[in-house]
Design a protein around this motif. Sequence first.
Motif, short mmCIF file in Angstrom:
data_model
loop_
_atom_site.label_atom_id
_atom_site.label_comp_id
_atom_site.label_asym_id
_atom_site.label_seq_id
_atom_site.Cartn_x
_atom_site.Cartn_y
_atom_site.Cartn_z
N ARG A 80 -43.69 -5.60 -32.49
CA ARG A 80 -42.42 -5.52 -32.91
C ARG A 80 -42.47 -4.22 -34.31
NH1 ARG A 80 -37.19 -7.64 -32.94
NH2 ARG A 80 -37.35 -8.02 -34.79
N GLN A 81 -43.44 -4.09 -34.50
CA GLN A 81 -43.99 -3.24 -35.61
C GLN A 81 -44.05 -1.86 -34.65
OE1 GLN A 81 -47.72 -3.35 -36.90
NE2 GLN A 81 -47.34 -2.09 -38.56
N LEU A 82 -44.57 -1.78 -33.82
CA LEU A 82 -44.09 -0.60 -33.17
C LEU A 82 -42.75 -0.43 -32.54
CD1 LEU A 82 -45.58 2.11 -31.15
CD2 LEU A 82 -45.72 0.30 -29.35
N ARG A 83 -41.31 -0.90 -32.22
CA ARG A 83 -40.80 -0.81 -32.05
C ARG A 83 -39.60 -0.50 -33.40
NH1 ARG A 83 -35.65 -4.17 -32.58
NH2 ARG A 83 -34.29 -2.84 -31.11
N GLU A 84 -40.01 -1.22 -34.05
CA GLU A 84 -38.72 -0.60 -35.39
C GLU A 84 -39.83 1.23 -35.56
OE1 GLU A 84 -36.54 -2.38 -37.02
OE2 GLU A 84 -36.95 -3.63 -35.19
N LEU A 85 -41.31 1.13 -35.36
CA LEU A 85 -41.37 2.13 -35.89
C LEU A 85 -40.84 3.88 -34.43
CD1 LEU A 85 -45.12 1.71 -36.74
CD2 LEU A 85 -43.25 2.98 -37.98
N VAL A 86 -40.39 3.03 -33.56
CA VAL A 86 -40.47 4.12 -32.47
C VAL A 86 -38.83 3.82 -33.45
CG1 VAL A 86 -38.90 4.05 -30.62
CG2 VAL A 86 -41.00 3.56 -30.72
N MET A 146 -50.44 13.91 -34.23
CA MET A 146 -51.58 14.53 -33.08
C MET A 146 -52.26 13.90 -32.66
SD MET A 146 -50.42 18.02 -33.01
CE MET A 146 -52.14 18.80 -32.09
N THR A 147 -53.04 13.72 -31.40
CA THR A 147 -53.42 12.88 -30.61
C THR A 147 -54.60 13.99 -30.01
OG1 THR A 147 -52.58 10.91 -31.42
CG2 THR A 147 -54.08 11.35 -29.03
N THR A 193 -50.64 3.34 -34.78
CA THR A 193 -51.62 3.97 -36.00
C THR A 193 -50.33 5.93 -35.58
OG1 THR A 193 -52.79 3.27 -35.74
CG2 THR A 193 -54.17 5.19 -36.22
N LEU A 194 -50.50 5.70 -34.08
CA LEU A 194 -50.04 6.48 -33.79
C LEU A 194 -48.72 7.08 -34.15
CD1 LEU A 194 -50.39 9.62 -31.91
CD2 LEU A 194 -48.69 8.34 -30.23
N LEU A 195 -47.90 6.29 -34.53
CA LEU A 195 -46.55 6.92 -34.79
C LEU A 195 -46.27 6.67 -36.49
CD1 LEU A 195 -44.07 4.89 -32.39
CD2 LEU A 195 -45.34 7.50 -32.59
N GLY A 196 -47.53 6.51 -37.58
CA GLY A 196 -47.92 6.49 -38.28
C GLY A 196 -47.68 5.33 -39.21
N GLY A 197 -47.95 4.30 -38.58
CA GLY A 197 -47.88 3.12 -39.48
C GLY A 197 -49.50 2.18 -39.15
#
Length: 349
Positions: free
Chosen positions: A192-198, A4-5, A175-179
């Motif tokens: 790259r970190q965001l891409r892996e979370l996606v 949630m944001t 942070t939004l995606l839980g990382g």
Amino acid sequence: MASMTNGVDLRTAAAEFDRTAVADVESAAEDERKQVLSQFPLEEWAELPLERYALGQGAPPESGPTYCRLMEFGTPHLGSIKGGSAAKHIMYHHNSGEWRLAAPLRGMDPQEAWAKLRGQFVRAFDAVGAGDFEALDDLEVLWCGQTLVTKSLATYFPQHFLPIYAAEHLRTFVTLLGGEAQAGVPASRTNRQLRELVRTREEFEGWTGQEVMRFLYKHFNPRQRTIWKIAPGERGRLWEECRDGGFICVGWEELGDLGQYQSDTELKQALDAHWPRSSGGSLTLARRLLAFRDLEAGDRVVANRGMDEVLATGRVDDPRVRARHRRAHRSLCPRTYRPCWTPWSARGR
């Protein structure tokens, strides 16, 4: 657990997001990417001359835009890196005639500095091509231009990077995606970190990078939207022209195209040359003009006449700002409304 944001549920927002609405933008982005690859092929980077890279050199029209100009101003659908300082390009030619170099390059002559910078770009491209992403962390010169470098990597290797480049925005989305977002690391690593979370989120299964980027900025935009109040000429005398033409504008013909200025300092110098005033005032005005130049699609504008009448409110449709030449006229002071404009959709008050 649902993310949630600002009261927006990530899973619900993703389910309701119209991915088909991104098709035209995605097509335009791919056309821009092909333009970059055509004008600056990966295999030619090792011999790319400085005059084809850096801003501020006044290259002849037949050579096409420099790499930095194309990436900052000519490829908006690939993701914006407009605004702020030209230092993001690591080295550029200042209108004073001097070369401005990032810290690791200072003390070198321009060609020596370019050889080192170009070499690190080539090493970065080779490393990504070989899947050695950790090698990017060792390229200290490229750390000085993270938005440009990350956009470059995403342009040449869209299968490995998302079209999101600002380090702060990347950390917000991680942070939004839980990382767990890390400070002090290159933006390319956070990308790259965001891409892996996606890739781990079922909400985004089958989504393209453009769809992810557009969705995140639509629903969880970390940018602060500014509402601009702009008077279309004294007592609104240019309002009908703006309304009928679908644009809103600021600037003065003496300054030329605002796109030519690499920093607020350069624009301040031009303002001082035409309208001498206190340095603080000119710098403030320069920053406001460049901020207007770098409006984003979706920003809001209020057109007013005087202090007590709102002519219309509007939303920026196209963030690209262009010079528009009107009848010859020499403005007497910076209060006169002149022709740097951006497309918008106006609504009556």
